[in-house]
Design an enzyme around this catalytic site. Structure first.
Site, PDB file in Angstrom:
ATOM      1  N   TRP C 170       0.870  -1.159   0.000  1.00  0.00           N
ATOM      2  CA  TRP C 170       0.000   0.000   0.000  1.00  0.00           C
ATOM      3  C   TRP C 170       0.923   1.229   0.000  1.00  0.00           C
ATOM      4  CZ3 TRP C 170      -1.903  -4.530   1.312  1.00  0.00           C
ATOM      5  CH2 TRP C 170      -3.256  -4.756   1.587  1.00  0.00           C
ATOM      6  N   TYR C 172       0.988   5.022   0.190  1.00  0.00           N
ATOM      7  CA  TYR C 172       0.114   6.167   0.443  1.00  0.00           C
ATOM      8  C   TYR C 172       0.930   7.386   0.834  1.00  0.00           C
ATOM      9  CZ  TYR C 172      -4.090   3.187   0.592  1.00  0.00           C
ATOM     10  OH  TYR C 172      -5.115   2.348   0.286  1.00  0.00           O
ATOM     11  N   ILE C 204       0.895  -3.509  -6.200  1.00  0.00           N
ATOM     12  CA  ILE C 204       1.002  -2.169  -5.642  1.00  0.00           C
ATOM     13  C   ILE C 204      -0.390  -1.569  -5.580  1.00  0.00           C
ATOM     14  CG2 ILE C 204       1.905   0.155  -6.097  1.00  0.00           C
ATOM     15  CD1 ILE C 204       4.102  -1.702  -7.773  1.00  0.00           C
ATOM     16  N   LYS C 205      -0.661  -0.985  -4.432  1.00  0.00           N
ATOM     17  CA  LYS C 205      -1.961  -0.358  -4.263  1.00  0.00           C
ATOM     18  C   LYS C 205      -1.746   1.127  -4.020  1.00  0.00           C
ATOM     19  CE  LYS C 205      -5.702   0.081  -0.979  1.00  0.00           C
ATOM     20  NZ  LYS C 205      -5.977  -0.007   0.462  1.00  0.00           N
ATOM     21  N   VAL C 206      -2.367   1.950  -4.847  1.00  0.00           N
ATOM     22  CA  VAL C 206      -2.288   3.402  -4.644  1.00  0.00           C
ATOM     23  C   VAL C 206      -3.686   3.998  -4.703  1.00  0.00           C
ATOM     24  CG1 VAL C 206       0.065   3.707  -5.522  1.00  0.00           C
ATOM     25  CG2 VAL C 206      -1.854   3.720  -7.123  1.00  0.00           C
TER      26      VAL C 206
END
Lengths: 305, 305, 305, 305, 305
Positions: C170, C172, C204-206
């Site tokens: 994540w 951020y 990948i988390k955005v």
């Protein structure tokens, strides 16, 4: 850059990390056979395995550890394989000049058991500090100590693979369970090659098999299924088949000094049968260097054509 | 085989094991400058350090990790250096095709402190599994976090050397203790190079110094001892002197895009001053590939003559 | 069997072992989007991150850890992601029924610093004993604690990869160095995605970026190179480019509850821009289950078409 | 064989193992002062501590790491002390020719804090692999970072003693808590020497004290008890008293270049006061070698008489 | 400073770190033969190996561990070698006065197997805490327990080398596979010396060989290649050849008490054959000290001429 053939070979090792592939590529991309997918390796562990005089008296410069590095380099071999002492004694002098295979177990003949079990003589940490591309390990399928050897290989192999090294296994059937003839029997040799592959070897070295069939249960199948084993090329082809249908590098050892033409014919047969190359010790370093260079040059040219 | 110059360079690293020498030799023996003792290295950590768009928007193929391996290979660079992700994303595809330097710490500019301190982003075990020849590490002498960085380098370096890897240190003075001009001042640059050498680096990368002198105590000495620093070649020569009188490999970075002729003149000055080469990132990958190849080709030809 | 698209995606991860590929395949081959290369993941760490009443009072069944497993399974999500306690509380009951992502660091708002730094709350060994396919890790680029976070990720990631797990990051942007608007700025979001990729993340988390440009140096490049960022689909496309030109899986988070149609439009834009999917927490579990299933079903159908 | 004086000195270190005693004996039995119980040590860490040009421009052969080994050997010093890089760069060339002290922490002046804290730059394992007799460590009593330094010394010292190495501590009062004059005040210097002894140092290096008294509480006692501190010999005698009443080796540093006769007088005072010797860096290597040899020869002859 | 001969000898150990070279130099630079490249070592492990009365009753001061340190020192030997207890009992008293070799495995004759296997009786950590320059290790090639011994040596050796110690291997063929005469046969002795060298020994100790040839396969080669083995000097020369053509230090043991002149003739032959020295236990300490000093003095003078 890697040739298509080298890329193809590397593609067979999908469970290995890029470090191990890099070291396989170092072996495949060095010397006169660079890029061909074929290998000729100079191994010099006979001093340990048979004794120094039996190994080097016929060509005394071979007592000097630097000689073999130079021979491997000048002949254009893909790699040089030896036990710890021989590597340590010259690794600084020739750093980066020829890929090295550290032979991490060895056997001597001062106590020559019917069921041989080599000693661990060096390890993966040595291979890393000495700049080697691979470790080498001998197993004796057929020895009553087989399970201990396989277990030691497993441990060394796990550590080698984590650290990006390649693993070369000498698979030599031997022990009280086999007849002398059985050590090079077709069924036994194919079986030994397969075992090494199953143990996770990247490169497998076996002896050239005869058309003898040692095990009764195997013989029945070979005959029933009409497995072609009459010519040497047939038998090489079958060994290649036994090592994952050609998806593992398998090379063949030369054995004691021989008629040179016979060796060239063997090499031609290995090539015809789809073998990946030769590992030639005694036949190389047990003659004067200029003769050795001619001899290795001829073998390399057979593979390179 | 190693050229006399490569052998000479390796002889300076007498406390390193043959494994590390082998990896230094891999760097020195690859690409168009193989054997000359000179190096041109392609580094691509700007995506991490400055952000992806600032790095690659001008030449979008650079967003693809494979592009830089290909650029380094086609240009004939000695090595390609990058952070973990960029190496991981293509190391299998190009295994054995170009020596790799894993940049194990990195800094981004989303939180751009006055006294920068990079993050550890990978390690020696990664370098081994990915087949790298060296780890790369950035220190910022002059940052208030300097001692922590040097300590992290020490630990990584000890482990790298035990495992036969080489250590490349980017020594970039920066931090609240230095003026902007001071970051590339002659005294500061020479000092930064010396610190990297004392920390045990095998290869040291610094920026090209100006003739500014930042520290008062140093200025007095430069003037009293009449240290020649008026031309760029003089200054390179002095940096080489500061890194153990030439007994460590020191290379120079290119900085942001520039007039090409100015770069060629800088490279000529590096060569004249006895520098060992260049590490050229943005100037290489921030133009079309054919232009980059011409540009790197020209630089390499200056070093190679 | 893996679809061609899944095979293509797995081919991007050449430095990972087959264990990690297997776990990536488990994520890609589960639920209604199995085989499409798209993912919708249910994450429930809001209890930790925002407090239980803020998270679950609106739909009290969500206090029960089993609820979220069931929601993920019934909705046909690819995976369920949560902190240690929520996973431990139901992993036996649903063993093998839905791929799990163990969120190994978390941040609460009882002490909400300007420069946040999450706590390590579980680890790779937990992920293995709980049968998880991946670990999840949050970084806050832009926080003054960034380097510590990246270093912790590095360590967890090395261990996860050795053990055949996948790593979901994540990323951020947040912290005193960024304006509130900057947290979702185009340049910052692309940068954060790239950093996660360079740190070795598999997924990948955005957040979805706005067309704001936060950093002056970046803004100049976006304008000069005319990087298209006017539509949401453009911006997703640019994030995909920033994550190795599409060679890493990048998914997008939904943020707080919203007008449903707005969400569907966002999802449509993600799909158009080449994004790989969504991770939707609050919008899912903060409504009655039947509504949640309809809502997720709609999103999945947009991706699945 | 050990002289009675060397045996007496070794007898003070009853809690150290024979390995550490052996290394203390190596230091005491080398060079022109071998066996006298006196030591003259050449330290060269000024390149790191002050910068290379400030250290070596006045006598450029000093840029070469081999120069200092040769200077120490030719002058008949007991030992040579330096940071990692300088030792690594020549340890193989001069193996066994002069006892080495590896300076395992260092400080540079690119970021010169008021409260200095050196970086760890090498370690005990390095000392062992490089054949050093001792590690060297600097503490800055009076710096706000004092406790961290003492703690690092403790860890290194514990490991050094387990492995049979000696520990040399540079104890230099410095930091915001002290006036400039206070750094060499009699009370502070004696205190610093005592702290090093209490931290378990085998050899302690301090600066020559002045008759200034820095701390009010100390001043009262010196005056009430009429501690003799008016001559330099008195003050050396008091430092010796402060380091376990003479049962620890304490040596004195020379500081920057000086009038030679002044140095000889200082050395005479050290001898008269019962000090064990000198550690002389800049005054040695910052002049031509023949002059340095004459200078060191004179100092050694004062101690040796 | 090292003599050219010592420098030459050290140059053969290119894979060892400067620490190990330093300890080799300590052995080569101590005693009356310092700098000659020759060594005479006093070993006293007979108390363990044969029992105390058999060892010391003939000269009772030898029961006292201090006696042997004094004998080695007064005689001007290069080193003293003994098991843990004998070293521990006097190492503090003689710290730094004579280089020590800690014999880390030993065998007693209370249970005298046909196929002997020594016990590990101390280790590398002991050697470090006791200030030893080297570890000593006995292998019995020809014993059925050979592989276990080699494996133990490998482990100890790896650790010794990492920590900068030298490794001395006693290679004594023995076991049910060999005839009594075979234990000192020319072929067997040369083989045993070669094995020790391949196992990575820095110094190898073997018995003086006779002209007997034990192994049939070896005999054929010696005869065919006309290896000169008729005189003792010839045989020493051949052993030297078997240990990497003279690039490893090989020394010879004296065996049981003998006619002194016969010993002097043996020593003369070792010198003529290019051997590096003698290790003389029983013949030294099993006579009165003044006689022992005369005896060792004579031997040393033969080597020193």
């Amino acid at each position: 850059m890697n040739t298509p053939r080298v890329k193809e070979i590397l593609s067979w090792y999908g469970s290995d990390n890029p470090g191990t592939l890099t070291n396989l590529a170092r072996l495949l991309n060095h010397g006169k056979l660079a890029g061909t997918g074929r290998l000729v390796i100079l191994p010099v562990d006979q001093g340990f395995e048979h004794g120094p005089a039996r190994s080097f008296a016929v060509n005394p410069p071979g007592y000097d550890p630097r000689y073999h590095f130079e021979l491997a380099m000048e002949a254009g071999c893909n790699a040089y394989a030896a036990p710890l002492g021989f590597i340590e004694a010259a690794a600084r002098d020739f750093a980066g000049e020829v890929p090295l295979i550290l032979k991490i177990n060895n056997h001597d003949v001062l106590c020559d058991e019917k069921d041989p079990m080599p000693a661990l003589t060096s390890g993966v940490r040595d291979a890393l500090r000495l700049g080697c591309a691979a470790i080498g390990f001998t197993i004796y399928p057929g020895s009553s100590a087989w399970a201990k050897m396989y277990g030691q290989l497993r441990e060394a192999s796990e550590m080698a693979k984590q650290n990006g090294l390649a693993v070369v296994v000498w698979s030599y059937p031997r022990g009280s369970a086999l007849s002398k003839q059985g050590e090079t029997a077709m069924d036994v040799c194919g079986y030994a090659a397969h075992i090494a592959a199953e143990l996770g070897a990247h490169i497998i070295k076996v002896k050239l098999p005869t058309d003898h069939l040692e095990q009764e249960a195997a013989r029945k199948v070979y005959e029933k299924e009409k497995v072609a084993i009459s010519t040497l090329a047939d038998r090489v082809k079958h060994v290649v088949q036994c090592t994952f249908n050609g998806r593992r590098i398998v090379i063949f050892s030369g054995g004691p000094t021989n008629n040179d033409d016979a060796v060239y014919q063997e090499v031609t047969a290995i090539r015809q049968g789809g073998g990946f190359g030769s590992i030639i010790g005694r036949n190389s370093f047990q003659r004067k260097k200029d003769q050795a260079l001619r001899f290795l040059g001829k073998i390399i040219s057979i593979y390179g054509n």
